[in-house]
Enzyme design. Structure first.
Site, PDB file in Angstrom:
ATOM      1  CB  SER A 119      46.558  45.411  34.037  1.00  0.00           C
ATOM      2  OG  SER A 119      46.298  44.500  34.904  1.00  0.00           O
ATOM      3  CG  ASP A 120      39.895  44.194  33.107  1.00  0.00           C
ATOM      4  OD1 ASP A 120      39.369  45.562  33.237  1.00  0.00           O
ATOM      5  OD2 ASP A 120      39.001  43.279  33.244  1.00  0.00           O
ATOM      6  CB  THR A 121      41.393  44.048  38.620  1.00  0.00           C
ATOM      7  OG1 THR A 121      42.620  44.440  38.303  1.00  0.00           O
ATOM      8  CG2 THR A 121      41.226  43.278  39.745  1.00  0.00           C
ATOM      9  CB  SER A 155      44.906  41.138  38.173  1.00  0.00           C
ATOM     10  OG  SER A 155      44.163  41.984  39.035  1.00  0.00           O
ATOM     11  N   GLY A 156      43.878  40.251  34.910  1.00  0.00           N
ATOM     12  CA  GLY A 156      44.842  39.907  33.538  1.00  0.00           C
ATOM     13  C   GLY A 156      45.870  40.840  33.168  1.00  0.00           C
TER      14      GLY A 156
END
Length: 248
Positions: A119-121, A155-156
């Site tokens: 995840s990445d935000t 968020s991915g």
């Protein structure tokens, strides 16, 4: 709710025998809406979180999941200009984070159902992507820019797995979730004291909604947990659908 309620007089006028056999509750859904309904299908999975974020680990715990933490070695150096949107950039970074961990773990996973989550935000304002501030002055500048305004948190999420014999080298699922956040008008004293707490320094956009920074948020449209760092509901819903489809 749309539609009129049945008038009480009409309801009382229905013959007693006519009501027998009528369903009094809605029929049960054949698929679970979240991981709460996934039961053994979710409990049998080896969950791996490819992130060092304590906030993401906390959100997994709130879902009743106890993931292994395997920090991704991906350098997080994708060019923002190669993505059409900030949300796509977050999704792309999440995918590469998860891919790196999956490459290490999935080849040796055997028959154990294994799910790798990356995840990445990021924060977006005026079309610009704000990640973690590099220093105190950058944190202050971010907060001044967002003061009294709306911004977006993206968020991915990317999942790699061996579920259903899937190709471990390709993502099982990717998506991005967006929440709109409104900040109150901040004073310089607010900004100075908040940055002095050091809370902003490891957070995208320079604030944490779940901490002291929550006091700056006066409006929110979308998922709260997405702003915290991981879209709990979207992930739970998507994984329940995936697990139960594979086990159908």
């Amino acid at each position: 709710l749309r539609g009129a309620l049945v008038p009480l007089a009409l309801a009382l006028a229905v013959p007693r025998g006519a009501a027998r056999g009528l369903r009094t509750t809605a029929p049960r859904a054949t698929m679970a809406a979240t991981l709460l309904g996934a039961g053994d299908a979710a409990r049998s999975v080896r969950w791996v979180l490819g992130s060092a974020s304590p906030r993401r680990a906390e959100i997994f715990g709130l879902m009743g999941l106890q993931p292994e933490i395997v920090v991704s070695g991906f350098a997080e150096d994708l060019a923002k200009s190669s993505f059409a949107t900030a949300a796509a950039y977050a999704e792309g970074t999440a995918t590469e984070k998860a891919r790196e961990v999956a490459g290490r773990l999935l080849p040796d996973a055997g028959a154990q159902p294994t799910v790798i989550v990356g995840s990445d935000t990021v924060v977006e304002i005026d079309g610009d992507v704000l990640e973690k501030p590099g220093d105190v002055e950058e944190a202050k500048a971010m907060l001044r820019r967002m003061s009294g305004r709306n911004h977006f948190v993206h968020s991915g999420v990317a999942v790699f797995s061996n579920l259903g014999g899937r190709d471990a080298g390709a993502p099982t699922m990717t998506f991005a979730e967006t929440t709109e956040v409104t900040f109150v008008e901040l004073t310089e004293l607010d900004i100075e004291n908040y940055v002095a707490s050091r809370e902003p320094m490891d957070k995208a956009g320079g604030y944490g909604i779940q901490g002291l920074g929550g006091q700056m948020v006066c409006g929110l449209s979308g998922c709260y947990f997405n702003v915290m760092g991981f879209p709990m509901h979207r992930f739970s819903k998507s994984m329940a659908e995936l697990l139960l489809t594979d086990n159908a």
